[in-house]
Write a protein that holds these residues in place. Structure first.
Motif, PDB file in Angstrom:
ATOM      1  N   LEU A  13       0.826  -1.206   0.000  1.00  0.00           N
ATOM      2  CA  LEU A  13       0.000   0.000   0.000  1.00  0.00           C
ATOM      3  C   LEU A  13       0.861   1.258   0.000  1.00  0.00           C
ATOM      4  N   GLN A  14       0.412   2.253  -0.784  1.00  0.00           N
ATOM      5  CA  GLN A  14       1.074   3.556  -0.823  1.00  0.00           C
ATOM      6  C   GLN A  14       0.018   4.644  -0.826  1.00  0.00           C
ATOM      7  N   GLN A  15       0.310   5.747  -0.171  1.00  0.00           N
ATOM      8  CA  GLN A  15      -0.604   6.889  -0.136  1.00  0.00           C
ATOM      9  C   GLN A  15       0.147   8.130  -0.590  1.00  0.00           C
ATOM     10  N   ASP A  16      -0.422   8.846  -1.600  1.00  0.00           N
ATOM     11  CA  ASP A  16       0.258  10.037  -2.106  1.00  0.00           C
ATOM     12  C   ASP A  16      -0.176  11.279  -1.332  1.00  0.00           C
ATOM     13  N   SER A  17       0.320  12.408  -1.749  1.00  0.00           N
ATOM     14  CA  SER A  17       0.055  13.657  -1.028  1.00  0.00           C
ATOM     15  C   SER A  17      -1.404  14.078  -1.091  1.00  0.00           C
ATOM     16  N   SER A  18      -2.141  13.558  -2.072  1.00  0.00           N
ATOM     17  CA  SER A  18      -3.576  13.880  -2.189  1.00  0.00           C
ATOM     18  C   SER A  18      -4.458  12.933  -1.398  1.00  0.00           C
ATOM     19  N   GLY A  19      -3.853  11.966  -0.782  1.00  0.00           N
ATOM     20  CA  GLY A  19      -4.616  11.000  -0.005  1.00  0.00           C
ATOM     21  C   GLY A  19      -5.047   9.786  -0.801  1.00  0.00           C
ATOM     22  N   ASN A  20      -4.674   9.718  -2.081  1.00  0.00           N
ATOM     23  CA  ASN A  20      -5.019   8.554  -2.889  1.00  0.00           C
ATOM     24  C   ASN A  20      -4.207   7.341  -2.420  1.00  0.00           C
ATOM     25  N   VAL A  21      -4.882   6.192  -2.404  1.00  0.00           N
ATOM     26  CA  VAL A  21      -4.257   4.963  -1.903  1.00  0.00           C
ATOM     27  C   VAL A  21      -4.256   3.922  -3.013  1.00  0.00           C
ATOM     28  N   THR A  22      -3.110   3.317  -3.245  1.00  0.00           N
ATOM     29  CA  THR A  22      -2.996   2.214  -4.189  1.00  0.00           C
ATOM     30  C   THR A  22      -2.147   1.114  -3.566  1.00  0.00           C
ATOM     31  N   GLY A  23      -2.311  -0.089  -4.090  1.00  0.00           N
ATOM     32  CA  GLY A  23      -1.507  -1.198  -3.602  1.00  0.00           C
ATOM     33  C   GLY A  23      -2.365  -2.360  -3.151  1.00  0.00           C
ATOM     34  N   ALA A  24      -1.717  -3.316  -2.506  1.00  0.00           N
ATOM     35  CA  ALA A  24      -2.407  -4.548  -2.139  1.00  0.00           C
ATOM     36  C   ALA A  24      -1.966  -5.019  -0.758  1.00  0.00           C
ATOM     37  N   VAL A  25      -2.868  -5.784  -0.133  1.00  0.00           N
ATOM     38  CA  VAL A  25      -2.575  -6.464   1.130  1.00  0.00           C
ATOM     39  C   VAL A  25      -2.715  -7.960   0.873  1.00  0.00           C
ATOM     40  N   THR A  26      -1.715  -8.733   1.251  1.00  0.00           N
ATOM     41  CA  THR A  26      -1.740 -10.176   1.010  1.00  0.00           C
ATOM     42  C   THR A  26      -1.763 -10.936   2.332  1.00  0.00           C
ATOM     43  N   THR A  27      -2.452 -12.071   2.311  1.00  0.00           N
ATOM     44  CA  THR A  27      -2.545 -12.957   3.470  1.00  0.00           C
ATOM     45  C   THR A  27      -2.331 -14.380   2.984  1.00  0.00           C
ATOM     46  N   ASP A  28      -1.358 -15.070   3.546  1.00  0.00           N
ATOM     47  CA  ASP A  28      -1.013 -16.408   3.065  1.00  0.00           C
ATOM     48  C   ASP A  28      -0.711 -17.340   4.232  1.00  0.00           C
ATOM     49  N   LEU A  29      -1.152 -18.575   4.073  1.00  0.00           N
ATOM     50  CA  LEU A  29      -0.818 -19.615   5.045  1.00  0.00           C
ATOM     51  C   LEU A  29      -0.919 -20.968   4.361  1.00  0.00           C
ATOM     52  N   SER A  30       0.104 -21.797   4.520  1.00  0.00           N
ATOM     53  CA  SER A  30       0.078 -23.161   4.014  1.00  0.00           C
ATOM     54  C   SER A  30       0.665 -24.077   5.071  1.00  0.00           C
ATOM     55  N   ARG A  31      -0.081 -25.143   5.374  1.00  0.00           N
ATOM     56  CA  ARG A  31       0.397 -26.095   6.378  1.00  0.00           C
ATOM     57  C   ARG A  31       0.271 -27.516   5.839  1.00  0.00           C
ATOM     58  N   HIS A  32       1.351 -28.267   5.923  1.00  0.00           N
ATOM     59  CA  HIS A  32       1.308 -29.698   5.633  1.00  0.00           C
ATOM     60  C   HIS A  32       1.424 -30.436   6.957  1.00  0.00           C
ATOM     61  N   PHE A  33       0.518 -31.388   7.184  1.00  0.00           N
ATOM     62  CA  PHE A  33       0.572 -32.117   8.447  1.00  0.00           C
ATOM     63  C   PHE A  33       0.215 -33.581   8.235  1.00  0.00           C
ATOM     64  N   VAL A  34       0.691 -34.390   9.163  1.00  0.00           N
ATOM     65  CA  VAL A  34       0.419 -35.824   9.171  1.00  0.00           C
ATOM     66  C   VAL A  34      -0.045 -36.207  10.566  1.00  0.00           C
ATOM     67  N   ILE A  35      -1.199 -36.874  10.630  1.00  0.00           N
ATOM     68  CA  ILE A  35      -1.703 -37.407  11.899  1.00  0.00           C
ATOM     69  C   ILE A  35      -1.872 -38.909  11.719  1.00  0.00           C
ATOM     70  N   GLU A  36      -1.228 -39.678  12.577  1.00  0.00           N
ATOM     71  CA  GLU A  36      -1.256 -41.136  12.446  1.00  0.00           C
ATOM     72  C   GLU A  36      -1.606 -41.765  13.787  1.00  0.00           C
ATOM     73  N   GLY A  37      -2.487 -42.752  13.733  1.00  0.00           N
ATOM     74  CA  GLY A  37      -2.871 -43.471  14.936  1.00  0.00           C
ATOM     75  C   GLY A  37      -3.266 -44.890  14.604  1.00  0.00           C
ATOM     76  N   TYR A  38      -3.311 -45.738  15.623  1.00  0.00           N
ATOM     77  CA  TYR A  38      -3.687 -47.137  15.384  1.00  0.00           C
ATOM     78  C   TYR A  38      -4.764 -47.544  16.378  1.00  0.00           C
ATOM     79  N   VAL A  39      -5.475 -48.606  15.995  1.00  0.00           N
ATOM     80  CA  VAL A  39      -6.477 -49.186  16.878  1.00  0.00           C
ATOM     81  C   VAL A  39      -6.395 -50.701  16.727  1.00  0.00           C
ATOM     82  N   ASN A  40      -6.321 -51.409  17.850  1.00  0.00           N
ATOM     83  CA  ASN A  40      -6.264 -52.870  17.848  1.00  0.00           C
ATOM     84  C   ASN A  40      -7.688 -53.414  17.819  1.00  0.00           C
TER      85      ASN A  40
END
Length: 590
Positions: free
Chosen positions: A372-399
């Motif tokens: 994001l950028q704001q000029d002297s006139s108050g105009n705003v341009t740009g972007a906001v990004t949000t990112d998340l990536s998770r790899h997971f492994v859940i392992e269990g056993y039952v007799n």
């Protein structure tokens, strides 16, 4: 002046002050909907097995004009046995002509959710009607016993909001037969609701939980959780929000735009359920959704979380707390969930443990960026990004009675969002691009033998482009373009051999220009157009396609079967062309 960046929320506050007439009713059932303004969707209905179903009416022609639930009593169908090849919920709803918000609708039985969705908005001159269906075969155990239920559509009817809602619903039970045998279904269903009859739970922030403390049977060998998380109130437009530090500069809602449901067992992370960005029929621009609403707007699909690695723990005789929260919730999400368990029919007691859980050490904390950028006139341009990536492994056993069964859930869940802004004194332009992805596989093996593998992939793309232009007299126009999708792939293998796969693609796209006066009244709209394309295919030759287009709030084109063999949709009765969850448990060798 309407505050920039809050157009959809402010219009809701303004009370839908419509100055427009209505459109024609939909064509009668079975005839072409072209030329109609009634609700028209491309979604498939639930496929049915052969034979005549037994029907249990849950409620009939109820009117919803206040905030009181409508109770009903359920009795299992007489003379239809207790094993069915399929159980289907059918609901028919309508709304009177007038002015009314979209409303949330739920049906519960003995605390378990049977239906969750929202309602269509009317016009001042014409009402609307629609039909919904849900495959509830996996909930068979619930329907073997009598119980109390309720339907709830909270609605205000007064001099300003004038439309009542009406509804009926029934359960259809298809008796098992040689050609349509009863599948292996969960042995028990447990609700994570707020009361014994059933209501949703409000999750106001990330720390709020929907939880149930349960003492389960001592022989649980598989477990799954069906999760619904619906955005409400300040969270209704969560997908357009930005982190708090950028809210003032972008004139947008704060709280960020990352939302994800977290599932835990006894406080330990146990799974993830992505949040779908459902848009309701009054959302952003109410005219885009007439006559075709957004993806799943009237009939939500639950997301199924595989909790089988925890089966041994759940069977140890102690009470266990299963909980759901929504990371990023900012007042608020409405949630419900149902725990489905399979029991070992050859043993009264099983044992087991979780041996690996890499999700437990990965908190759901996204990475935030800004240009994001704001000029002297108050105009705003740009972007906001949000990112998340998770790899997971859940392992269990039952007799179990058939040996030690080890289950591994291996998933990658990712979220990527970009909010792009171009703001001047007379123009507010915001583009929201979001993609939620899930790539996962659940593997079960007896000893070293890989006996079952279920692969699933989900994609939730959303694109919202809104351009608000302010005129010198204080009036303004809002040009909105939306693209929304739901893509699902499922694949089942047994002993290393592929058995079945299916793909679902549901896309809705639309645009419209709202004209609003300086008093925040909608004075007109122009250029409404929308399309929905739905496609299903599977490895057994099943094929369904549906398409609907509209312009100026009337259906202009409708078709089914295009692209399928012979130009006709054909789907086997046990398939899930609507995208409802399944895990293929009926073919596992136990």
């Amino acid at each position: 002046m309407l505050p920039k960046g809050c157009f959809s929320r402010c219009l809701a506050i303004a009370g839908l002050s419509l100055v427009l007439g209505g459109v024609a009713q939909a064509a009668p059932g079975g005839s072409s909907p072209v030329g109609s303004g009634n609700v028209t969707v491309a979604d498939p209905t639930v496929p049915r097995p052969p034979g005549q179903p037994c029907v249990v009416q849950l409620f009939s022609n109820d009117t919803f004009n206040d905030y009181s639930p409508r109770p009903f009593n359920y009795t299992p169908p007489a003379g239809c046995g207790t094993h069915w090849s399929k159980v289907v919920l059918e609901g028919d709803f309508s709304i009177d002509a007038g002015v009314q918000f979209d409303r949330t609708a739920t049906i519960f039985l003995s605390g378990v959710n049977l239906y969750f969705g929202t309602t269509q908005e009317p016009t001042s001159a014409e009402g609307r009607s629609w039909h919904v269906e849900r495959d509830l075969t996996d909930y068979t155990a619930l329907f073997r016993n009598a119980g109390e239920g309720q339907v709830f559509i909270g609605n205000i009817v007064n001099s300003q909001y004038t439309s009542s809602l009406h509804g009926s619903a029934r359960l259809l039970f298809y008796p098992a037969s040689v050609v349509a045998p009863a599948p292996r279904v969960p042995d028990a269903v447990y609700p994570l609701g707020s009361d014994p009859i059933g209501s949703t739970v409000t999750l106001n922030d990330s720390s709020s939980q929907m939880a149930a403390t349960l003492t389960l049977p001592a022989n649980v060998e598989r477990a799954y959780l069906d999760v619904f998380t619906q955005s409400q109130s300040n969270d209704e437009f969560w997908y357009t929000c930005v982190p708090n530090q950028y809210a003032a500069e972008t004139q947008e809602c704060g709280g960020g735009n990352f939302r994800e449901a977290e599932v835990s067992i006894d406080g330990q992370a146990a799974g993830v359920a992505p949040v779908y960005p459902w848009i309701y029929t009054g959302g952003i621009d109410l005219f885009i959704w007439k006559p075709t609403p957004g993806v799943q707007t009237l009939n939500f699909m639950p997301y199924r979380v595989d909790l089988t690695p925890f089966a041994g723990i759940l069977s140890n005789g102690s009470s266990h707390t299963v909980a759901v929260s929504v990371q990023g919730a900012n007042s608020y999400f409405s949630a419900t969930a149902s725990l489905l368990v399979y029991q070992d029919q050859g043993a009264k007691q099983v044992s087991g443990a979780v041996v690996r859980n890499t999700l437990a050490n990965q908190p759901p904390t996204p990475t935030i960026g800004s240009t994001l950028q704001q000029d002297s006139s108050g105009n705003v341009t740009g972007a906001v990004t949000t990112d998340l990536s998770r790899h997971f492994v859940i392992e269990g056993y039952v007799n179990t009675s058939h040996g030690r069964v080890t289950t591994t859930v291996d998933q990658t869940v990712s979220f990527a969002d970009t909010q792009t802004f171009d703001i001047t004194a007379t123009d507010f332009h915001q583009i929201s691009d979001q993609l939620t992805k899930v790539d996962g596989v659940s593997r079960s093996r007896i000893g070293n033998f890989l006996s079952g593998e279920y692969e699933s992939r989900f994609r939730y793309p959303l694109h919202v482009d809104s351009n608000e232009t302010i005129e010198s007299d204080g009036s303004f126009s809002i040009l909105t373009s939306i693209k929304q999708g739901y893509d699902q792939h499922a694949g089942l293998s047994l002993g290393g051999f592929p058995l079945y796969s299916s793909d679902v693609h549901n896309q809705v796209a639309g645009s419209d220009t709202l004209l609003v006066n300086s008093s925040f009244q909608i004075t007109g709209h122009s250029g409404q157009q929308a399309t929905q394309n739905f496609a299903f295919s599977d490895s057994l030759g099943g094929c369904y396609t549906g398409s609907v287009s509209s312009a100026n709030n009337l259906v202009t084109a409708y078709s089914t079967g295009k692209g399928c063999p012979g130009g006709q949709s054909r789907v086997l009765w046990f398939a899930h062309p609507d995208g409802s969850p399944y895990l293929g448990d009926s073919v596992l060798p136990w």
